[in-house]
Write a protein that holds these residues in place. Structure first.
Motif, PDB file in Angstrom:
ATOM      1  N   VAL A 192       0.834  -1.204   0.000  1.00  0.00           N
ATOM      2  CA  VAL A 192       0.000   0.000   0.000  1.00  0.00           C
ATOM      3  C   VAL A 192       0.871   1.257   0.000  1.00  0.00           C
ATOM      4  CG1 VAL A 192      -1.728   1.306   1.299  1.00  0.00           C
ATOM      5  CG2 VAL A 192      -1.887  -1.196   1.157  1.00  0.00           C
ATOM      6  N   PHE A 193       1.945   1.228   0.762  1.00  0.00           N
ATOM      7  CA  PHE A 193       2.860   2.374   0.845  1.00  0.00           C
ATOM      8  C   PHE A 193       3.474   2.667  -0.520  1.00  0.00           C
ATOM      9  CE2 PHE A 193       6.885   4.439   2.294  1.00  0.00           C
ATOM     10  CZ  PHE A 193       6.311   5.476   3.034  1.00  0.00           C
ATOM     11  N   SER A 194       3.851   1.623  -1.244  1.00  0.00           N
ATOM     12  CA  SER A 194       4.416   1.790  -2.587  1.00  0.00           C
ATOM     13  C   SER A 194       3.382   2.364  -3.552  1.00  0.00           C
ATOM     14  CB  SER A 194       4.928   0.446  -3.116  1.00  0.00           C
ATOM     15  OG  SER A 194       5.929  -0.093  -2.284  1.00  0.00           O
ATOM     16  N   LEU A 195       2.143   1.924  -3.419  1.00  0.00           N
ATOM     17  CA  LEU A 195       1.077   2.401  -4.296  1.00  0.00           C
ATOM     18  C   LEU A 195       0.805   3.892  -4.114  1.00  0.00           C
ATOM     19  CD1 LEU A 195      -1.488  -0.538  -4.160  1.00  0.00           C
ATOM     20  CD2 LEU A 195      -0.544   0.456  -6.251  1.00  0.00           C
ATOM     21  N   VAL A 196       0.764   4.344  -2.864  1.00  0.00           N
ATOM     22  CA  VAL A 196       0.419   5.747  -2.631  1.00  0.00           C
ATOM     23  C   VAL A 196       1.587   6.681  -2.940  1.00  0.00           C
ATOM     24  CG1 VAL A 196      -1.339   5.203  -0.916  1.00  0.00           C
ATOM     25  CG2 VAL A 196       1.006   5.611  -0.166  1.00  0.00           C
ATOM     26  N   ILE A 197       2.779   6.154  -3.085  1.00  0.00           N
ATOM     27  CA  ILE A 197       3.924   6.970  -3.492  1.00  0.00           C
ATOM     28  C   ILE A 197       4.060   6.985  -5.013  1.00  0.00           C
ATOM     29  CG2 ILE A 197       6.441   7.146  -3.489  1.00  0.00           C
ATOM     30  CD1 ILE A 197       6.459   6.312  -0.599  1.00  0.00           C
ATOM     31  N   LEU A 198       4.001   5.814  -5.621  1.00  0.00           N
ATOM     32  CA  LEU A 198       4.234   5.713  -7.061  1.00  0.00           C
ATOM     33  C   LEU A 198       2.961   5.910  -7.882  1.00  0.00           C
ATOM     34  CD1 LEU A 198       6.594   2.595  -7.099  1.00  0.00           C
ATOM     35  CD2 LEU A 198       7.267   4.981  -7.345  1.00  0.00           C
ATOM     36  N   GLY A 199       1.822   5.554  -7.320  1.00  0.00           N
ATOM     37  CA  GLY A 199       0.606   5.504  -8.120  1.00  0.00           C
ATOM     38  C   GLY A 199       0.497   4.145  -8.789  1.00  0.00           C
ATOM     39  N   ARG A 200      -0.701   3.765  -9.163  1.00  0.00           N
ATOM     40  CA  ARG A 200      -0.918   2.411  -9.683  1.00  0.00           C
ATOM     41  C   ARG A 200      -0.176   2.166 -11.003  1.00  0.00           C
ATOM     42  NH1 ARG A 200      -4.261  -0.900 -12.607  1.00  0.00           N
ATOM     43  NH2 ARG A 200      -4.735  -2.893 -11.589  1.00  0.00           N
ATOM     44  N   THR A 201      -0.119   3.185 -11.876  1.00  0.00           N
ATOM     45  CA  THR A 201       0.519   3.000 -13.184  1.00  0.00           C
ATOM     46  C   THR A 201       2.005   2.702 -13.041  1.00  0.00           C
ATOM     47  OG1 THR A 201      -1.070   4.495 -14.225  1.00  0.00           O
ATOM     48  CG2 THR A 201       0.980   4.052 -15.418  1.00  0.00           C
ATOM     49  N   LEU A 202       2.716   3.544 -12.293  1.00  0.00           N
ATOM     50  CA  LEU A 202       4.148   3.328 -12.102  1.00  0.00           C
ATOM     51  C   LEU A 202       4.419   2.071 -11.277  1.00  0.00           C
ATOM     52  CD1 LEU A 202       5.519   6.936 -11.425  1.00  0.00           C
ATOM     53  CD2 LEU A 202       5.813   5.524 -13.478  1.00  0.00           C
ATOM     54  N   PHE A 203       3.535   1.803 -10.328  1.00  0.00           N
ATOM     55  CA  PHE A 203       3.720   0.618  -9.494  1.00  0.00           C
ATOM     56  C   PHE A 203       3.831  -0.641 -10.349  1.00  0.00           C
ATOM     57  CE2 PHE A 203       2.187  -3.058  -7.193  1.00  0.00           C
ATOM     58  CZ  PHE A 203       2.841  -2.977  -5.965  1.00  0.00           C
ATOM     59  N   TYR A 204       2.921  -0.779 -11.319  1.00  0.00           N
ATOM     60  CA  TYR A 204       2.923  -1.983 -12.150  1.00  0.00           C
ATOM     61  C   TYR A 204       3.890  -1.870 -13.327  1.00  0.00           C
ATOM     62  CZ  TYR A 204      -0.921  -3.791  -9.412  1.00  0.00           C
ATOM     63  OH  TYR A 204      -1.677  -4.270  -8.370  1.00  0.00           O
ATOM     64  N   LEU A 205       4.420  -0.693 -13.545  1.00  0.00           N
ATOM     65  CA  LEU A 205       5.427  -0.530 -14.595  1.00  0.00           C
ATOM     66  C   LEU A 205       6.788  -1.034 -14.124  1.00  0.00           C
ATOM     67  CD1 LEU A 205       6.228   0.610 -17.393  1.00  0.00           C
ATOM     68  CD2 LEU A 205       6.642   2.800 -16.257  1.00  0.00           C
ATOM     69  N   TYR A 206       7.130  -0.730 -12.879  1.00  0.00           N
ATOM     70  CA  TYR A 206       8.420  -1.148 -12.335  1.00  0.00           C
ATOM     71  C   TYR A 206       8.395  -2.619 -11.927  1.00  0.00           C
ATOM     72  CZ  TYR A 206       9.483   3.852 -11.906  1.00  0.00           C
ATOM     73  OH  TYR A 206       9.709   5.179 -12.166  1.00  0.00           O
ATOM     74  N   ASP A 207       9.519  -3.283 -12.148  1.00  0.00           N
ATOM     75  CA  ASP A 207       9.626  -4.679 -11.718  1.00  0.00           C
ATOM     76  C   ASP A 207       9.705  -4.793 -10.201  1.00  0.00           C
ATOM     77  OD1 ASP A 207       9.552  -5.718 -14.295  1.00  0.00           O
ATOM     78  OD2 ASP A 207      11.719  -5.469 -14.558  1.00  0.00           O
ATOM     79  N   TYR A 208      10.353  -3.805  -9.565  1.00  0.00           N
ATOM     80  CA  TYR A 208      10.538  -3.847  -8.109  1.00  0.00           C
ATOM     81  C   TYR A 208      10.156  -2.493  -7.516  1.00  0.00           C
ATOM     82  CZ  TYR A 208      13.144  -7.951  -9.519  1.00  0.00           C
ATOM     83  OH  TYR A 208      13.497  -9.150 -10.085  1.00  0.00           O
ATOM     84  N   PRO A 209       8.853  -2.252  -7.351  1.00  0.00           N
ATOM     85  CA  PRO A 209       8.393  -0.944  -6.862  1.00  0.00           C
ATOM     86  C   PRO A 209       8.946  -0.575  -5.496  1.00  0.00           C
ATOM     87  CG  PRO A 209       6.562  -2.252  -7.711  1.00  0.00           C
ATOM     88  CD  PRO A 209       7.742  -3.161  -7.634  1.00  0.00           C
ATOM     89  N   TYR A 210       9.141  -1.565  -4.628  1.00  0.00           N
ATOM     90  CA  TYR A 210       9.635  -1.261  -3.287  1.00  0.00           C
ATOM     91  C   TYR A 210      11.075  -0.782  -3.299  1.00  0.00           C
ATOM     92  CZ  TYR A 210      10.903  -6.210  -3.962  1.00  0.00           C
ATOM     93  OH  TYR A 210      11.350  -7.397  -4.481  1.00  0.00           O
ATOM     94  N   ILE A 211      11.785  -0.991  -4.377  1.00  0.00           N
ATOM     95  CA  ILE A 211      13.121  -0.409  -4.542  1.00  0.00           C
ATOM     96  C   ILE A 211      13.014   0.974  -5.161  1.00  0.00           C
ATOM     97  CG2 ILE A 211      15.350  -0.626  -5.705  1.00  0.00           C
ATOM     98  CD1 ILE A 211      15.005  -2.554  -3.414  1.00  0.00           C
ATOM     99  N   ASN A 212      12.100   1.133  -6.099  1.00  0.00           N
ATOM    100  CA  ASN A 212      11.970   2.413  -6.795  1.00  0.00           C
ATOM    101  C   ASN A 212      11.496   3.548  -5.898  1.00  0.00           C
ATOM    102  OD1 ASN A 212      11.625   0.317  -9.190  1.00  0.00           O
ATOM    103  ND2 ASN A 212      12.277   2.260 -10.061  1.00  0.00           N
ATOM    104  N   ILE A 213      10.701   3.252  -4.867  1.00  0.00           N
ATOM    105  CA  ILE A 213      10.274   4.337  -3.979  1.00  0.00           C
ATOM    106  C   ILE A 213      11.453   4.905  -3.205  1.00  0.00           C
ATOM    107  CG2 ILE A 213       7.945   3.390  -3.757  1.00  0.00           C
ATOM    108  CD1 ILE A 213       8.686   2.441  -0.963  1.00  0.00           C
ATOM    109  N   LEU A 214      12.489   4.098  -3.018  1.00  0.00           N
ATOM    110  CA  LEU A 214      13.665   4.562  -2.275  1.00  0.00           C
ATOM    111  C   LEU A 214      14.510   5.525  -3.107  1.00  0.00           C
ATOM    112  CD1 LEU A 214      14.643   1.123  -0.697  1.00  0.00           C
ATOM    113  CD2 LEU A 214      13.456   3.003   0.422  1.00  0.00           C
ATOM    114  N   LYS A 215      14.352   5.491  -4.419  1.00  0.00           N
ATOM    115  CA  LYS A 215      15.094   6.409  -5.281  1.00  0.00           C
ATOM    116  C   LYS A 215      14.642   7.852  -5.094  1.00  0.00           C
ATOM    117  CE  LYS A 215      15.991   2.991  -8.903  1.00  0.00           C
ATOM    118  NZ  LYS A 215      15.801   2.624 -10.325  1.00  0.00           N
ATOM    119  N   ARG A 216      13.476   8.025  -4.498  1.00  0.00           N
ATOM    120  CA  ARG A 216      12.927   9.366  -4.327  1.00  0.00           C
ATOM    121  C   ARG A 216      13.381  10.019  -3.029  1.00  0.00           C
ATOM    122  NH1 ARG A 216       6.997   9.555  -7.079  1.00  0.00           N
ATOM    123  NH2 ARG A 216       7.470   8.194  -8.849  1.00  0.00           N
ATOM    124  N   ILE A 217      14.141   9.279  -2.230  1.00  0.00           N
ATOM    125  CA  ILE A 217      14.635   9.839  -0.974  1.00  0.00           C
ATOM    126  C   ILE A 217      15.864  10.700  -1.260  1.00  0.00           C
ATOM    127  CG2 ILE A 217      15.622   9.334   1.288  1.00  0.00           C
ATOM    128  CD1 ILE A 217      14.083   6.727   1.291  1.00  0.00           C
TER     129      ILE A 217
END
Length: 262
Positions: A192-217
């Motif tokens: 859920v945390f990954s979804l509200v940061i990336l949005g549904r489109t980007l979430f399913y675009l990335y292979d590893y969304p839980y890694i991609n949210i960390l790139k925004r830190i």
């Protein structure tokens, strides 16, 4: 101390299971699968390990180990070392996992415990730093697509039950339903945390969304590229997951098929 060790083990195993196998499943599917797992755990809480249950657990452990090797090697290639042949990654991963597994449960759990505390600290730290990246606009109608269930909910439940039976076999410890439920909250929260940061489109675009949210830190110069650090720490949790499955394979094989001396 044993209770703490088991809770850390259960926490890492459940998180690794969801992140490796089912992270792209709908949130509701993960929740329903978790409920199925809880029901099965409750029904099997007093199970006795005879030859049939041991052989079944052995076969399942082999199958999950093979699947995990493929998924972990893909994770390494995508997030850590992209320019090495996959076969080399697989060989190193298997050798390291086998090395820990053949040391036995005591060495395995102590290694996990030492890594677990640092892992939990960095996870909490990264979540706190990621909070400012939450986009309120991602709470929209598209998230309703997360409210769907399919047959994979059953697979999630069965895999959860496998983890419970594996821990019970190795430790003869009955995990309390409350503790099991608490540990299930973590991977659902990450989803859920990954979804509200990336949005549904980007979430399913990335292979590893839980890694991609960390790139925004990005706060200070030394708090950047967090995904590099956490790629390694998620890898450590996956390594322990694979080692756990192999530990079951070796332990069951040794105790079930050993030659009886006269």
């Amino acid at each position: 101390m044993k209770k703490i060790e088991i809770n850390i083990l259960n926490f890492i195993l459940i998180e690794s299971l969801i992140l490796l196998f089912f992270f792209k499943e709908s949130t509701l599917n993960i929740i329903i699968g978790s409920i199925i797992g809880l029901i099965l755990v409750f029904l099997l809480r007093n199970i006795k390990f005879n030859i049939i249950t041991k052989i079944s657990l052995l076969i399942i452990s082999i199958m999950i180990s093979l699947s995990s090797i493929y998924l972990i090697s893909d994770y390494i290639r995508e997030n850590i070392i992209r320019f090495y042949p996959e076969i080399i990654i697989i060989i190193i991963l298997v050798i390291l996992s086998i090395h820990l597994s053949i040391k036995g449960y005591h060495t395995f759990i102590k290694s996990l415990q030492l890594s677990g505390y640092l892992y939990l600290f960095l996870k909490i730290f990264s979540i706190i730093l990621s909070i400012p990246n939450i986009d309120i606009n991602n709470f929209n109608i598209k998230l309703l697509d997360e409210l769907q269930v399919n047959i994979n909910a059953l697979y999630i439940g069965l895999m959860m039950t496998y983890l419970y039976l594996g821990i019970k076999y190795l430790t003869d410890y009955k995990i309390k339903i409350k503790n099991y439920l608490n540990n299930l909250i973590n991977p659902i929260f990450i989803k859920v945390f990954s979804l509200v940061i990336l949005g549904r489109t980007l979430f399913y675009l990335y292979d590893y969304p839980y890694i991609n949210i960390l790139k925004r830190i990005k706060y200070l110069d030394f708090i950047e590229r967090m995904e590099g650090i956490f790629s390694l720490f998620y890898l450590i949790s996956f390594y322990f997951f694979l080692s756990f499955c192999l530990l079951l394979v070796f332990d069951i094989s040794k105790k079930t098929f050993k030659k009886k001396t006269i």
